[in-house]
Design an enzyme around this catalytic site. Structure first.
Site, PDB file in Angstrom:
ATOM      1  CG  HIS A 193      -6.551  -6.047  -6.955  1.00 44.42           C
ATOM      2  ND1 HIS A 193      -7.802  -6.615  -7.003  1.00 44.42           N
ATOM      3  CD2 HIS A 193      -6.736  -4.730  -7.198  1.00 44.42           C
ATOM      4  CE1 HIS A 193      -8.703  -5.671  -7.292  1.00 44.42           C
ATOM      5  NE2 HIS A 193      -8.090  -4.520  -7.403  1.00 44.42           N
ATOM      6  CB  THR A 194      -1.227  -8.561  -2.735  1.00 43.37           C
ATOM      7  OG1 THR A 194      -1.634  -7.550  -1.807  1.00 43.37           O
ATOM      8  CG2 THR A 194      -0.334  -7.965  -3.797  1.00 43.37           C
TER       9      THR A 194
ATOM     10  N   GLY B 198     -18.664   3.973   2.965  1.00 47.19           N
ATOM     11  CA  GLY B 198     -18.628   3.615   1.553  1.00 47.19           C
ATOM     12  C   GLY B 198     -17.606   4.389   0.740  1.00 47.19           C
ATOM     13  CB  ALA B 199     -15.282   7.058   1.409  1.00 52.84           C
TER      14      ALA B 199
ATOM     15  CB  SER C 218     -12.394  -0.403   6.016  1.00 51.43           C
ATOM     16  OG  SER C 218     -12.943  -1.682   6.224  1.00 51.43           O
TER      17      SER C 218
ATOM     18  CG  ASP D 248     -10.840  -3.872   4.889  1.00 54.75           C
ATOM     19  OD1 ASP D 248      -9.712  -3.799   4.353  1.00 54.75           O
ATOM     20  OD2 ASP D 248     -11.903  -3.751   4.253  1.00 54.75           O
TER      21      ASP D 248
ATOM     22  CE1 TYR E 201     -11.581  -8.276  -4.754  1.00 54.43           C
ATOM     23  CE2 TYR E 201     -13.197 -10.047  -4.801  1.00 54.43           C
ATOM     24  CZ  TYR E 201     -12.121  -9.428  -4.200  1.00 54.43           C
ATOM     25  OH  TYR E 201     -11.589  -9.960  -3.045  1.00 54.43           O
TER      26      TYR E 201
END
Ligand code: ADP
Ligand code: MG
Length: 395
Positions: free
Chosen positions: A44-45, A131-132, A135, A181, A230
């Site tokens: 979250h940076t 979806g795990a 990416s 990603d 988020y």
């Protein structure tokens, strides 16, 4: 079941060539690969202009390609056993084949960048779980982008392609993701992690210790509230910046706030915003401290920073779930584990664990046992080394 070790690359390329031949009746002229990723620290940076520290995992997506001359694109995913087709003269998102939009968007944006595509037959195979939280989307974009550029005979900096792929995800697929990603999938170096400054996009490769591996444990939990939470965090971070600007007029993002400044001015912030800001400010400092510690060979410090990151995400940022906490606690008790934390956005997803290679099987046993005792089912786990970034495997 424990993660299955993927087949060697040559075997997977040979299998994809067979798939391609069956689908399109000819051999591919290029095959590209691009890896998935996991972030070691720096959560979250990214949207706070801060630092992240991911590695590429040794699971990757392969795209085999052959040019066509009729401006048609025919796409087949062996992973999903689905096909889709479009014309380069009418590139629109597809509602019934949304998975194809990652590649549709690429063809649109490459054309906009004056990359002359002739049309293409494309086949996809992947060992990245979908979806795990590792990416698969960036792996698909970067592999398909690398293959399409090769067909067009155009060279592009990996960082430029990464930004183009991020645009595909943001503007064509409609997922509001950062640059990490695609960047790590394009620029990774084997046995290294990548320190990325999400503001300037300056980066450095940092060697990981020999004889160490990375474990990923997937809770299998996917909360519906990921997107709304988020967005709420982003709003709270913006509020933190706005209020701190009253006393720190030069700051543009939480990235510009030091832990000392925040401690001094925390009373200006509502309690919850203060905690969110403390996570982001602290996490940026932890990324840089972890890089220093790695360079100095101080693995114990790296591990403590990972555990502190997890605690901060749990208590201040409030994005963990009990499934993540159980996995981290179980890892902590295993001899040879350096550090462990949740990775990705939170509310489910996976943990990342840095450990000595010889600790790997004990780590897998311990986290699976602890998780099963508590939740009645095992998590999916796999072990990876830090792999290299996107490229052609056959040209
Ligand atoms: P993550 O990137 O964490 O795996 P995302 O939801 O961002 O999860 O991306 C997963 C989506 O990307 C899949 O649902 C699918 O639409 C697309 N995708 C990824 N890999 C493939 C593949 N090998 N074949 C087809 N579609 C894929
Ligand atoms: Mg994704």
């Amino acid at each position: 079941m424990a993660g299955v070790t993927p087949q060697p690359l040559v075997a997977r390329v040979a299998a994809l060539r067979d798939v391609f031949g069956r689908q399109f009746g000819a051999a591919p002229t290029v095959v590209a690969r691009a890896p998935g990723r996991v972030n070691l620290i720096g959560e979250h940076t990214d949207y706070n202009d801060g630092f992240v520290f991911p590695i590429a995992i040794d699971r990757d997506t392969l795209v085999a390609a052959r040019p066509r001359t009729d401006r048609q694109v025919r796409l087949y995913s062996d992973t999903l056993r689905r096909a889709s087709q479009w014309s380069l003269d009418a590139i629109e998102p597809s509602r019934d084949q949304p998975w194809s939009n990652y590649v549709r968007g690429l063809t649109r944006f490459l054309e906009e960048e004056e990359v002359a595509l002739p049309g293409a037959d494309l086949a996809i195979a992947s060992s990245v779980p979908l979806g795990a939280g590792v990416s698969s989307s960036a792996a698909l974009e970067m592999a398909a982008g690398t293959a399409l550029l090769a067909l067009a005979g155009v060279e592009m900096e990996p960082s430029t392609l990464a930004m183009l792929c991020q645009r595909v995800e943001n503007q064509f697929v409609g997922v509001n993701s950062g640059i990490m990603d695609q960047f790590i999938s394009g620029l990774a170096l084997a046995d290294h992690a990548l320190l990325l400054d999400c503001r300037s996009l300056r980066y450095e490769h940092v060697a990981l210790p020999a004889d160490h591996v990375i474990g990923v444990a997937d809770t299998g939990v996917k909360h519906g509230l990921v997107a709304s939470e988020y967005n709420a965090r982003r709003v709270e971070c913006d509020e933190g910046v706005r209020r701190l600007q009253e006393v720190l007029p030069d700051i543009r993002a939480l990235r510009d706030v030091s832990p000392e400044h925040l401690a001094t001015h925390a009373t200006l912030l509502p309690e919850r915003v203060a905690r969110r800001s403390r996570h982001v400010v602290g996490e940026n400092a932890r990324v840089l401290a972890a890089v220093d510690a790695l360079r100095n060979g101080n693995l114990a410090a790296v591990g403590e920073l990972m555990y502190t990151s997890h605690a901060s995400l749990r208590d201040d940022y409030e994005v963990t779930v009990p499934e993540l906490d159980v996995l981290v606690d179980a890892a902590r008790g295993v001899r040879g584990v350096v550090g462990s934390r949740m990775t990705g956005g939170g509310f489910g997803g996976s943990t990342v664990t840095l450990m000595e290679r010889r600790a790997a099987s004990q780590w897998e046993r311990s986290v699976r046992r602890a998780f099963r005792e508590r939740f009645g089912r095992p998590p999916a786990t796999f072990i990876t080394a830090a792999a290299s970034g996107a490229g052609l495997v056959l040209s």
